[in-house]
Design an enzyme around this catalytic site. Sequence first.
Site, PDB file in Angstrom:
ATOM      1  N   CYS A  73       0.734  -1.123  -0.155  1.00 54.77           N
ATOM      2  CA  CYS A  73      -0.008  -0.060  -0.054  1.00 54.77           C
ATOM      3  C   CYS A  73       0.656   1.068  -0.062  1.00 54.77           C
ATOM      4  O   CYS A  73       1.654   1.355   0.928  1.00 54.77           O
ATOM      5  CB  CYS A  73      -0.624  -0.067   1.318  1.00 54.77           C
ATOM      6  SG  CYS A  73      -1.905   1.499   1.442  1.00 54.77           S
ATOM      7  N   ASN A  74       0.884   2.089  -0.928  1.00 54.41           N
ATOM      8  CA  ASN A  74       1.726   3.187  -1.102  1.00 54.41           C
ATOM      9  C   ASN A  74       1.456   4.255   0.019  1.00 54.41           C
ATOM     10  O   ASN A  74       2.563   4.620   0.314  1.00 54.41           O
ATOM     11  CB  ASN A  74       1.370   4.052  -2.451  1.00 54.41           C
ATOM     12  CG  ASN A  74       1.945   3.200  -3.582  1.00 54.41           C
ATOM     13  OD1 ASN A  74       3.209   3.550  -3.806  1.00 54.41           O
ATOM     14  ND2 ASN A  74       1.226   2.526  -4.124  1.00 54.41           N
ATOM     15  N   THR A  75       0.177   4.410   0.484  1.00 53.70           N
ATOM     16  CA  THR A  75       0.012   5.437   1.639  1.00 53.70           C
ATOM     17  C   THR A  75       0.559   4.861   3.177  1.00 53.70           C
ATOM     18  O   THR A  75       1.203   5.638   3.613  1.00 53.70           O
ATOM     19  CB  THR A  75      -1.619   5.642   1.735  1.00 53.70           C
ATOM     20  OG1 THR A  75      -2.197   5.661   0.493  1.00 53.70           O
ATOM     21  CG2 THR A  75      -1.972   6.595   2.730  1.00 53.70           C
ATOM     22  N   GLU A 158     -13.612   1.045  -5.385  1.00 53.07           N
ATOM     23  CA  GLU A 158     -14.031   0.311  -4.274  1.00 53.07           C
ATOM     24  C   GLU A 158     -15.719   0.104  -4.449  1.00 53.07           C
ATOM     25  O   GLU A 158     -16.390  -0.791  -4.088  1.00 53.07           O
ATOM     26  CB  GLU A 158     -13.973   1.048  -2.926  1.00 53.07           C
ATOM     27  CG  GLU A 158     -12.453   0.991  -2.291  1.00 53.07           C
ATOM     28  CD  GLU A 158     -12.040   0.015  -1.443  1.00 53.07           C
ATOM     29  OE1 GLU A 158     -12.951  -0.486  -0.742  1.00 53.07           O
ATOM     30  OE2 GLU A 158     -10.955  -0.243  -1.388  1.00 53.07           O
ATOM     31  N   THR A 193      -2.149   1.048  -5.286  1.00 51.73           N
ATOM     32  CA  THR A 193      -2.402  -0.327  -5.780  1.00 51.73           C
ATOM     33  C   THR A 193      -3.735  -0.537  -6.349  1.00 51.73           C
ATOM     34  O   THR A 193      -4.149  -1.396  -6.784  1.00 51.73           O
ATOM     35  CB  THR A 193      -2.078  -1.143  -4.653  1.00 51.73           C
ATOM     36  OG1 THR A 193      -2.798  -0.854  -3.295  1.00 51.73           O
ATOM     37  CG2 THR A 193      -0.765  -1.214  -4.139  1.00 51.73           C
ATOM     38  N   HIS A 194      -4.717   0.309  -6.091  1.00 50.13           N
ATOM     39  CA  HIS A 194      -6.148   0.287  -6.760  1.00 50.13           C
ATOM     40  C   HIS A 194      -6.153   0.606  -8.170  1.00 50.13           C
ATOM     41  O   HIS A 194      -7.162   0.275  -8.840  1.00 50.13           O
ATOM     42  CB  HIS A 194      -7.196   1.278  -5.853  1.00 50.13           C
ATOM     43  CG  HIS A 194      -7.443   0.607  -4.381  1.00 50.13           C
ATOM     44  ND1 HIS A 194      -6.979   0.602  -3.633  1.00 50.13           N
ATOM     45  CD2 HIS A 194      -8.795   0.300  -4.093  1.00 50.13           C
ATOM     46  CE1 HIS A 194      -7.594   0.212  -2.536  1.00 50.13           C
ATOM     47  NE2 HIS A 194      -8.917  -0.032  -2.789  1.00 50.13           N
TER      48      HIS A 194
END
Length: 274
Positions: A73-75, A158, A193-194
């Site tokens: 997850c980049n965040t 999402e 990643t989304h």
Amino acid sequence: MNQHPIGVFDSGYGGLTVLKTFIDKLPGYDYLYLGDNARAPYGTRSFDTVYRYTLECVKWLFGQGCPLVILACNTASAKALRTIQQKDLPLLQPGNRVLGVIRPTTEVMGAFTKTQQVGLLATTGTVQSGSYLLEMEKFFPQVKVYQEACPMWVPLVENNEYENEGADYFVKKNIDNLLAQCGSIDTVLLACTHYPLLAKKIRQYLPEHIQLLTQGEIVAGSLADYLSRHPEMEKRCSKNGSRHFYTTDSVEDFDAHATLFFGKPIQSEHVSMG
Ligand code: DGL
């Protein structure tokens, strides 16, 4: 059976796009995925909150026997990884390792650009952290990185709206904003990643000569390289080819969404955090 899986963590479903590439490249290992869906999205949360949530999830993955955890997850990589590596790991499990996705990406990203002008599409949290700019400066100081935060993209994915017309508006808007910053960007990275799920639409609004990079293969290549350079860690990771999936929210919801991200059906289990 002695299970010491590689832990893969994301705020929700996004990391499944990364896990998929790990399994393609390194199928023999056991993998344990944790999605903190109950507290996602992370992209708009403060440093402290992302750090606290991520640390809790890393501790849980260690408790499940994972010697190595990848923050897919980049965040979380941007806002929590450094503190966990420097402050928490030495006290928690000094022999274990936690790796992120930003460093492996920036290690190779500069090699893709000819104009030395690269665009980055990411969550608000990743953009505000400046992590990509700092890392790129280390590996490719001659490359200039232009960033655009796309706060609507994760909710579009999402909520299963990523192929619908509503998504076109936001995809076009953020790409236009990014390209308005510099006319000679020749490479754009999807630093969330989304976003691979939006790749078709992104490609539609990105001029043809601009190459689009997704992180999955890059990060999988880097994991393979890491394991070959660290035989002591490689030996600790068990290799029964098992895959287990956990979510902090509804398993029905996770399993229904997961197919989109992972490419095949998943049966997850529930775990509570906090
Ligand atoms: N998957 C996360 C990332 O790569 C973003 C999703 C979120 O905002 O929680 O940045």
